[in-house]
Design a protein around this motif. Structure first.
Motif, PDB file in Angstrom:
ATOM      1  N   GLY A 186       0.523  -0.957   3.950  1.00 28.93           N
ATOM      2  CA  GLY A 186      -0.039  -2.289   4.107  1.00 28.93           C
ATOM      3  C   GLY A 186      -0.906  -2.736   2.951  1.00 28.93           C
ATOM      4  O   GLY A 186      -0.951  -3.935   2.631  1.00 28.93           O
ATOM      5  N   ASN A 187      -1.611  -1.794   2.305  1.00 30.28           N
ATOM      6  CA  ASN A 187      -2.581  -2.171   1.276  1.00 30.28           C
ATOM      7  C   ASN A 187      -2.129  -1.881  -0.148  1.00 30.28           C
ATOM      8  O   ASN A 187      -2.742  -2.382  -1.095  1.00 30.28           O
ATOM      9  N   VAL A 188      -1.087  -1.065  -0.297  1.00 28.24           N
ATOM     10  CA  VAL A 188      -0.634  -0.704  -1.642  1.00 28.24           C
ATOM     11  C   VAL A 188       0.831  -1.076  -1.858  1.00 28.24           C
ATOM     12  O   VAL A 188       1.159  -1.875  -2.747  1.00 28.24           O
ATOM     13  N   LEU A 189       1.723  -0.506  -1.037  1.00 27.51           N
ATOM     14  CA  LEU A 189       3.157  -0.682  -1.272  1.00 27.51           C
ATOM     15  C   LEU A 189       3.597  -2.130  -1.126  1.00 27.51           C
ATOM     16  O   LEU A 189       4.223  -2.697  -2.036  1.00 27.51           O
ATOM     17  N   ALA A 190       3.297  -2.733   0.044  1.00 32.32           N
ATOM     18  CA  ALA A 190       3.781  -4.091   0.307  1.00 32.32           C
ATOM     19  C   ALA A 190       3.240  -5.098  -0.711  1.00 32.32           C
ATOM     20  O   ALA A 190       4.023  -5.845  -1.313  1.00 32.32           O
TER      21      ALA A 190
END
Length: 282
Positions: free
Chosen positions: A213-217
């Protein structure tokens, strides 16, 4: 790809489904025994009758919910396996659609007034570019989450790690609710193996979801669509608050389309030549 799937992944997938079908009654019995022990402990306790009655009702409801979830999961997995032929057929259909795509474009544009055809072509190119990159980025996120989940479950020695990793990757297609639904069978299996393993698995799932939620997307979608990661996070929050799950799905690609069309028509107004390949880099 069909060869690799048939050779390596399909046999393992079918094997783990068959194993899960075979041991599912045993897991259900373990859940039933656990709930029976809790119920017996409440009966022997010195709680007031009203509280006892309320707790017993909650346990009975939980028992039905767990059984329903496991049966639904099994039906879903079996449904996926029964539609494998459809997945293998998709590339063949895509080939013939792409083969005749130019004729389809001409037929569609033939129904539009001549004065609007150039704008229609530009609009469709922008939409095709943005949504294509959005879908590719989202599929990359699903693949990454599926691999991470399966690998961590394998390290934690949770059974059916490949199957559960595949489920986590597929459910990642469903924003917000998908990861929650995918984590239910994983945590249920971990709990049956012990409380310590349950806590480790819960922490691992929370960590994966935080990374997603905080890095990949934000990073993958931002790079795919030419948007800053903070902009992606802001759009996801706004989309969810305004339109729920559907708004969350459409917020990022729609914003990218509007942004690209704005710059495109502004450039056209300045008589600048625009290369459609650079839409995502604006």
């Amino acid at each position: 790809m069909i060869f690799l799937i048939t050779k390596f992944f399909l046999p393992s997938f079918i094997k783990q489904i068959n194993e899960l079908i075979a041991v599912l009654p045993g897991y259900l019995n373990q859940v039933q025994e656990f709930l029976d022990r809790q119920q017996a402990g409440i009966d022997r306790g010195s709680l007031p009758p009203e509280i006892k009655k309320s707790l017993l009702i909650q346990i009975d409801s939980l028992e039905k919910s767990v059984a329903g979830i496991l049966k639904s999961l099994l039906a879903t997995l079996w449904g996926i396996s029964s539609h494998l032929f459809d997945f293998l057929l998709a590339p063949i259909l895509a080939y013939y659609i792409l083969k005749d795509v130019h004729n389809l474009k001409k037929n569609i544009l033939g129904y539009l007034p001549v004065d609007f055809r150039d704008e229609a072509v530009i609009f469709l190119k922008v939409c095709d570019h943005v949504f294509g990159r959005f879908i590719k980025g989202h599929l990359l996120i699903c693949l990454t989450v599926g691999i991470l989940t399966g690998l961590i479950l394998y390290i934690l020695k949770i059974p059916y790690s490949f199957l559960l990793g595949l489920l986590a990757g597929i459910m990642e297609l469903v924003p917000y609710f998908g990861p929650i639904l995918a984590s239910i069978p994983i945590l249920a299996l971990a709990l049956l193996k012990g409380k310590v393993l349950f806590i480790k698995t819960l922490l691992a799932i929370v960590l994966i979801q935080q990374i997603e939620g905080n890095v990949l997307a934000p990073k993958i979608l931002g790079d795919s669509l030419g948007l800053h990661p903070l902009t992606v996070i802001f759009l996801l929050l706004c989309g969810f608050n305004l339109g729920g799950v559907l708004g969350m799905i459409l917020a990022v690609p729609v914003a990218a389309v509007v942004r690209n069309l704005y710059f495109l028509f502004r450039w056209r107004g300045n008589s600048l030549e625009v290369d459609s390949k650079n839409f995502g880099k604006v």
